[in-house]
Design an enzyme around this catalytic site. Structure first.
Site, PDB file in Angstrom:
ATOM      1  N   ASP A 139      46.540  36.471  57.423  1.00  0.00           N
ATOM      2  CA  ASP A 139      45.380  35.575  57.373  1.00  0.00           C
ATOM      3  C   ASP A 139      44.699  35.449  58.744  1.00  0.00           C
ATOM      4  O   ASP A 139      45.351  35.590  59.780  1.00  0.00           O
ATOM      5  CB  ASP A 139      45.862  34.196  56.896  1.00  0.00           C
ATOM      6  CG  ASP A 139      44.738  33.380  56.302  1.00  0.00           C
ATOM      7  OD1 ASP A 139      43.617  33.902  56.173  1.00  0.00           O
ATOM      8  OD2 ASP A 139      44.989  32.207  55.979  1.00  0.00           O
TER       9      ASP A 139
ATOM     10  N   HIS B  20      39.132  42.704  59.146  1.00  0.00           N
ATOM     11  CA  HIS B  20      40.097  43.322  58.225  1.00  0.00           C
ATOM     12  C   HIS B  20      40.583  44.658  58.794  1.00  0.00           C
ATOM     13  O   HIS B  20      41.757  45.002  58.666  1.00  0.00           O
ATOM     14  CB  HIS B  20      39.468  43.527  56.843  1.00  0.00           C
ATOM     15  CG  HIS B  20      39.107  42.236  56.163  1.00  0.00           C
ATOM     16  ND1 HIS B  20      39.953  41.154  56.125  1.00  0.00           N
ATOM     17  CD2 HIS B  20      37.986  41.842  55.496  1.00  0.00           C
ATOM     18  CE1 HIS B  20      39.383  40.154  55.468  1.00  0.00           C
ATOM     19  NE2 HIS B  20      38.182  40.546  55.078  1.00  0.00           N
TER      20      HIS B  20
ATOM     21  N   LEU C 139      62.078  51.684  56.517  1.00  0.00           N
ATOM     22  CA  LEU C 139      61.566  50.431  55.946  1.00  0.00           C
ATOM     23  C   LEU C 139      60.621  50.692  54.772  1.00  0.00           C
ATOM     24  O   LEU C 139      59.828  51.634  54.796  1.00  0.00           O
ATOM     25  CB  LEU C 139      60.825  49.697  57.071  1.00  0.00           C
ATOM     26  CG  LEU C 139      60.122  48.380  56.801  1.00  0.00           C
ATOM     27  CD1 LEU C 139      60.135  47.513  58.065  1.00  0.00           C
ATOM     28  CD2 LEU C 139      58.685  48.560  56.344  1.00  0.00           C
TER      29      LEU C 139
HETATM   30  C1  FPP Z   1      42.850  37.009  54.816  1.00  0.00           C
HETATM   31  O1  FPP Z   1      42.045  36.728  55.934  1.00  0.00           O
HETATM   32  C2  FPP Z   1      42.972  38.449  54.685  1.00  0.00           C
HETATM   33  C3  FPP Z   1      42.628  39.157  53.586  1.00  0.00           C
HETATM   34  C4  FPP Z   1      42.116  38.543  52.343  1.00  0.00           C
HETATM   35  C5  FPP Z   1      42.740  40.621  53.577  1.00  0.00           C
HETATM   36  C6  FPP Z   1      43.903  41.199  54.305  1.00  0.00           C
HETATM   37  C7  FPP Z   1      43.662  42.628  54.460  1.00  0.00           C
HETATM   38  C8  FPP Z   1      43.918  43.357  55.572  1.00  0.00           C
HETATM   39  C9  FPP Z   1      44.603  42.870  56.778  1.00  0.00           C
HETATM   40  C10 FPP Z   1      43.472  44.739  55.689  1.00  0.00           C
HETATM   41  C11 FPP Z   1      43.811  45.609  54.587  1.00  0.00           C
HETATM   42  C12 FPP Z   1      45.233  45.969  54.518  1.00  0.00           C
HETATM   43  C13 FPP Z   1      45.676  47.200  54.516  1.00  0.00           C
HETATM   44  C14 FPP Z   1      47.075  47.471  54.142  1.00  0.00           C
HETATM   45  C15 FPP Z   1      44.817  48.337  54.844  1.00  0.00           C
HETATM   46  P1  FPP Z   1      40.644  36.030  55.708  1.00  0.00           P
HETATM   47  O2  FPP Z   1      39.626  37.073  55.420  1.00  0.00           O
HETATM   48  O3  FPP Z   1      40.760  35.000  54.639  1.00  0.00           O
HETATM   49  O4  FPP Z   1      40.372  35.385  57.115  1.00  0.00           O
HETATM   50  P2  FPP Z   1      39.711  33.969  57.376  1.00  0.00           P
HETATM   51  O5  FPP Z   1      40.570  32.941  56.695  1.00  0.00           O
HETATM   52  O6  FPP Z   1      39.749  33.874  58.866  1.00  0.00           O
HETATM   53  O7  FPP Z   1      38.328  34.030  56.828  1.00  0.00           O
END
Ligand code: FPP
Length: 245
Positions: free
Chosen positions: A25, A42, A136
């Site tokens: 997050d 992301h 892993l």
């Molecule tokens: C939450 O942060 C994150 C997500 C919904 C997406 C997580 C995805 C990745 C880290 C990249 C993709 C993964 C791989 C394996 C390639 P948020 O967007 O809600 O952040 P915020 O709360 O600061 O808005």
């Protein structure tokens, strides 16, 4: 002469969490702080995942489950959903570049039926490419929801009962555990959520029953090996009683 002990050396190798769940997050906030589009957050988060997984593999963690896209994330603006899907596609498609030489086994967990053929092919490719590795297991949770996982398991048991293959009294915790995506990896020992949020957000609901939790204010793209070390050292200080005294 006095040498300062490296933080990583303070990890007790005999008590490393076998399975760590990570809610990645804070990508959006990380990007906003830098005046970048959320997709850049992301992308940076995906790089962090690779770094952390390689580190976890090196200290003996057996499995990492990373929350990449939830069953609720479809409700984000279409442009962000598209950007995340493109990122996931490239990550899986470039599995050689990402995980070649790391011994990591990559798997995708979640409901794949709603994903495009293109993504499903990339998942097959990534899983196949890493299938003979022995290190892993990285579970990328994609279109994953804990309630959806439990509901799917309940439907499978109900169908077996309707067909006379099982009786209601056959339903045990072991049976249900064997129907979860995590059936062949160790129990989840530790769940990490950075970025100052204190929720499970439908992540590993069944598996979290006896997991320890670790929270921090760091946004996921900034999460380092040192932060992971701190989370593990903190975990090693916990007194896990599993309901006993
Ligand atoms: C939450 O942060 C994150 C997500 C919904 C997406 C997580 C995805 C990745 C880290 C990249 C993709 C993964 C791989 C394996 C390639 P948020 O967007 O809600 O952040 P915020 O709360 O600061 O808005």
């Amino acid at each position: 002469m006095f040498f300062k002990k490296k933080v990583v050396e303070t990890i007790d190798p005999g008590n490393v969490p076998q399975h760590i769940g990570i809610i990645m997050d804070g990508n959006g906030r990380w990007a906003k702080k830098r005046g970048l589009p959320r997709s850049a957050g992301h992308r940076a988060g995906a790089e962090t995942l690779k770094k952390i997984v390689v580190f976890c593999n090196s200290i003996g963690v057996k499995c990492v489950t990373a929350y990449a896209f939830s069953t609720e994330n479809w409700n984000r603006p279409q442009s962000e959903v598209d950007a995340l899907m493109d990122l996931l596609y490239n990550y899986l498609q470039q599995v050689e570049e990402q995980f070649g030489g790391t011994n990591v086994i990559l798997r995708v967990i979640g409901d794949r039926s709603a994903l495009s053929d293109k993504i499903n092919k990339a998942i097959d490719h990534a899983e196949e490419y890493t299938s003979s590795n022995t290190g892993l297991v990285l579970n990328v949770a994609l279109n994953y929801g804990g309630r959806d996982e439990i509901t799917t398991a309940a439907k499978a048991v109900a169908a077996d009962i309707a067909e006379g293959k099982r009786k209601p009294e056959d339903i045990t915790e072991e049976l249900l555990s064997g129907l979860m995506y995590t059936k062949d990896v160790p129990e989840v020992d530790l769940i990490i959520r950075p970025s100052g949020e204190y929720r499970l957000s439908n992540f590993l609901l069944w598996q979290a029953a006896y997991a320890e939790f670790w929270f921090s204010n760091i946004n996921w793209p900034d999460f380092s090996e040192k932060d992971m070390t701190q989370a593990i050292i903190d975990y090693q200080k916990r007194n896990r009683r599993f309901g006993k005294i």
